[in-house]
Design a protein around this motif. Structure first.
Motif, PDB file in Angstrom:
ATOM      1  N   ASP A 165       0.044   5.845  -5.708  1.00 17.26           N
ATOM      2  CA  ASP A 165      -0.353   4.648  -4.957  1.00 17.26           C
ATOM      3  C   ASP A 165      -0.568   3.853  -6.057  1.00 17.26           C
ATOM      4  OD1 ASP A 165      -1.653   3.221  -3.155  1.00 17.26           O
ATOM      5  OD2 ASP A 165      -3.509   4.126  -3.023  1.00 17.26           O
ATOM      6  N   ASN A 199      -3.893   1.096  -5.985  1.00 20.50           N
ATOM      7  CA  ASN A 199      -5.052   1.637  -6.348  1.00 20.50           C
ATOM      8  C   ASN A 199      -5.135   2.115  -7.510  1.00 20.50           C
ATOM      9  OD1 ASN A 199      -6.236   0.553  -3.882  1.00 20.50           O
ATOM     10  ND2 ASN A 199      -5.841   2.549  -2.669  1.00 20.50           N
ATOM     11  N   SER A 243       0.926  -1.170  -0.084  1.00 18.30           N
ATOM     12  CA  SER A 243      -0.040  -0.125  -0.059  1.00 18.30           C
ATOM     13  C   SER A 243       1.097   1.355   0.007  1.00 18.30           C
ATOM     14  CB  SER A 243      -1.048   0.017   1.257  1.00 18.30           C
ATOM     15  OG  SER A 243      -1.626  -1.168   1.334  1.00 18.30           O
ATOM     16  N   ARG A 244       0.189   2.436  -0.173  1.00 17.19           N
ATOM     17  CA  ARG A 244       0.784   3.578  -0.407  1.00 17.19           C
ATOM     18  C   ARG A 244       1.627   3.729   1.226  1.00 17.19           C
ATOM     19  NH1 ARG A 244      -2.341   8.476  -2.551  1.00 17.19           N
ATOM     20  NH2 ARG A 244      -3.796   7.816  -0.571  1.00 17.19           N
TER      21      ARG A 244
END
Length: 464
Positions: free
Chosen positions: A175, A178, A148-149
């Motif tokens: 990111d 996503n 994830s970020r």
């Protein structure tokens, strides 16, 4: 590709109709095109399974012109014709390249392909296959990174390479996990306007209930075909379940380290040997993480309580209802049985909107996480209720002392559960407790008499 054989999962192998296209997808965890064994194995899988289009994720190859030519030559040598599409990060490294995807098509399916293109970051690629009356199929093979970020990762990982590429493209706060979902949505919408329907094989590193991934499926009206038409879970490799020694033995880490040491002594420091060293170092680190995750897992088990059971059943209920809504089918019987147990009205279940089901599933999952974090407190509440009920039934017993000992044991278990998960085998938690009501008990199996004294059983062996 790994040497471990993974059984096929999906439609029946012998049920393919003559004019149907069979699509298969697999995370190959590395593809060695130059290996004769793996090349023949790949061709054998395609032929034996009757596959028309094969999607692959995590090929871990820098798809330069030589690699693409090798793959296409293999396809044409075995099947006579074919088309390929490949994508990998444009980092400039010709050796090992994390991530990457590929699509392979042969036979009549190859002749219908009107367009094929890969993403410059190696996240996905597609083939547009023409159909009748202006319609077609957009076949997509994709890989979504698991980080994830904000995750701190190595500079050579697919995640960091995508972060760098997105920043170069002007994205302020990248990111990658996503971003691929947004980019795939744009791609699907672009081809929908041309009459093409999406068929996606993706390693999303997520469950169908993950909020962001579920939104992606709903936004593009995508259905989990495997989950709808088949029962059970797809098979996977057993690498995650092995110990560190088994992983290293499977990958021949020891032999490769020795060979690399001899190569450095003989040839000195070269670019090719540096690439081999980086690749070997990456595999060792990954195997250590895999072994650590398998042995010292993040889920240590939870202490049983009615609140934990109810929260788990509630999440399972809304997961089943949400899945049924996504497939546009009636609510499954399993959900109705859970609703009866949880005393949830079922009159309006079929009228609920998907967004409402998602919100309820999110709340149920949030409640379950809260109970799991406070499992010891929830169990203590339950034990206290049991002690109070027992005190009303038998006021003469010292239930306060018994409860104190149970509370101490519960707190101790909560304190040491992580260490116990590593050093001891898994054990199932108790689903109920029977509180003794009498002072003496006899066991015929061992011929012993037990005295229940202030919460402690004392054994008295037979004297005759």
């Amino acid at each position: 590709m790994m040497n471990e054989e993974i059984p096929a999962f999906g439609g029946e192998i012998n049920s393919k109709l003559e004019n149907n296209m069979r699509f298969a997808f697999q995370n190959v965890n590395g593809l060695r095109i130059g290996s004769t064994h793996e090349g023949s194995e790949l061709a054998l899988v395609i032929e034996s399974r009757g596959i028309d289009v094969l999607g692959m994720a995590e090929t871990n190859i820098h798809w330069n012109q030589d690699r693409r030519t090798q793959l296409l030559s293999l396809l044409q040598m075995v099947f006579g014709n074919g088309q390929i599409a490949t994508s990998s990060s444009q980092s400039g490294t010709d050796g090992y390249q994390p991530g990457g995807t590929a699509l392979v098509a042969h036979g009549c399916s190859a002749g219908r392909i009107s367009c094929r293109k890969g993403d410059r970051m190696g996240r996905y690629l597609y083939m547009a296959s023409r159909g009748k009356e202006g319609c077609g199929v957009l076949v997509i093979s994709a890989y979504r990174v698991c980080q994830s970020r904000g995750t701190v990762a190595g500079p050579d990982t697919a995640f960091m390479q995508q972060v760098a590429a997105l920043r170069s493209a002007g994205v302020v706060n990248p990111d990658p996990r996503n971003q691929i979902l947004d980019d795939l949505t744009d791609l699907i919408n672009e081809w929908k306007e041309k009459g093409y329907h999406p068929l996606i094989g993706i390693d999303a590193n997520a469950t169908l209930d993950e909020t962001r991934f579920a939104e992606f499926l709903d936004r593009n009206q995508l259905v989990d075909v495997l989950g709808t038409l088949n029962t059970g879970d797809p098979p996977s490799t057993s690498q995650e379940d092995g110990s560190l020694r088994e992983i290293h033995h499977h990958q021949k880490i020891g032999e490769r380290v020795q060979a690399l040491e001899l190569a450095f002594q003989k040839e000195g420091k070269t670019e090719a040997l540096e690439q081999r060293y980086n690749r070997l170092d990456y595999e060792i680190r990954c195997s250590m993480l895999a072994a650590a995750n398998a042995q010292a897992r993040k889920s240590f088990g939870y202490q049983w309580s009615p609140a934990l059971v109810t929260a788990g059943r509630m999440k399972r209920f809304w997961r089943i209802v949400t899945s049924s809504k996504r497939r546009h089918s009636k609510v499954a019987p399993a959900a109705l049985r859970l609703a009866e147990t949880l005393q949830i009205p079922t009159d309006n279940l079929d009228d609920l909107r998907l967004a409402v089901c998602h919100r309820n599933l999110h709340e149920a999952a949030k409640r379950l996480r809260q109970v799991q974090r406070n499992d010891a407190e929830e169990r203590l509440k339950w034990l206290e209720d049991l002690a109070q009920e027992a005190m009303r039934d038998d006021p003469t017993s010292d239930w306060q002392q018994i409860l104190k000992r149970l509370v101490t044991a519960t707190k101790t278990k909560a304190l040491h559960r992580k260490l116990s998960a590593v050093l001891k085998p898994e054990r199932a938690g108790m689903d109920h407790i029977e509180v003794p009501q009498e002072g003496w008990y006899y066991s015929p199996s061992v011929d012993e008499l037990y005295e229940f004294d202030n919460g402690i059983f004392r054994a008295h062996k037979s004297q005759w």
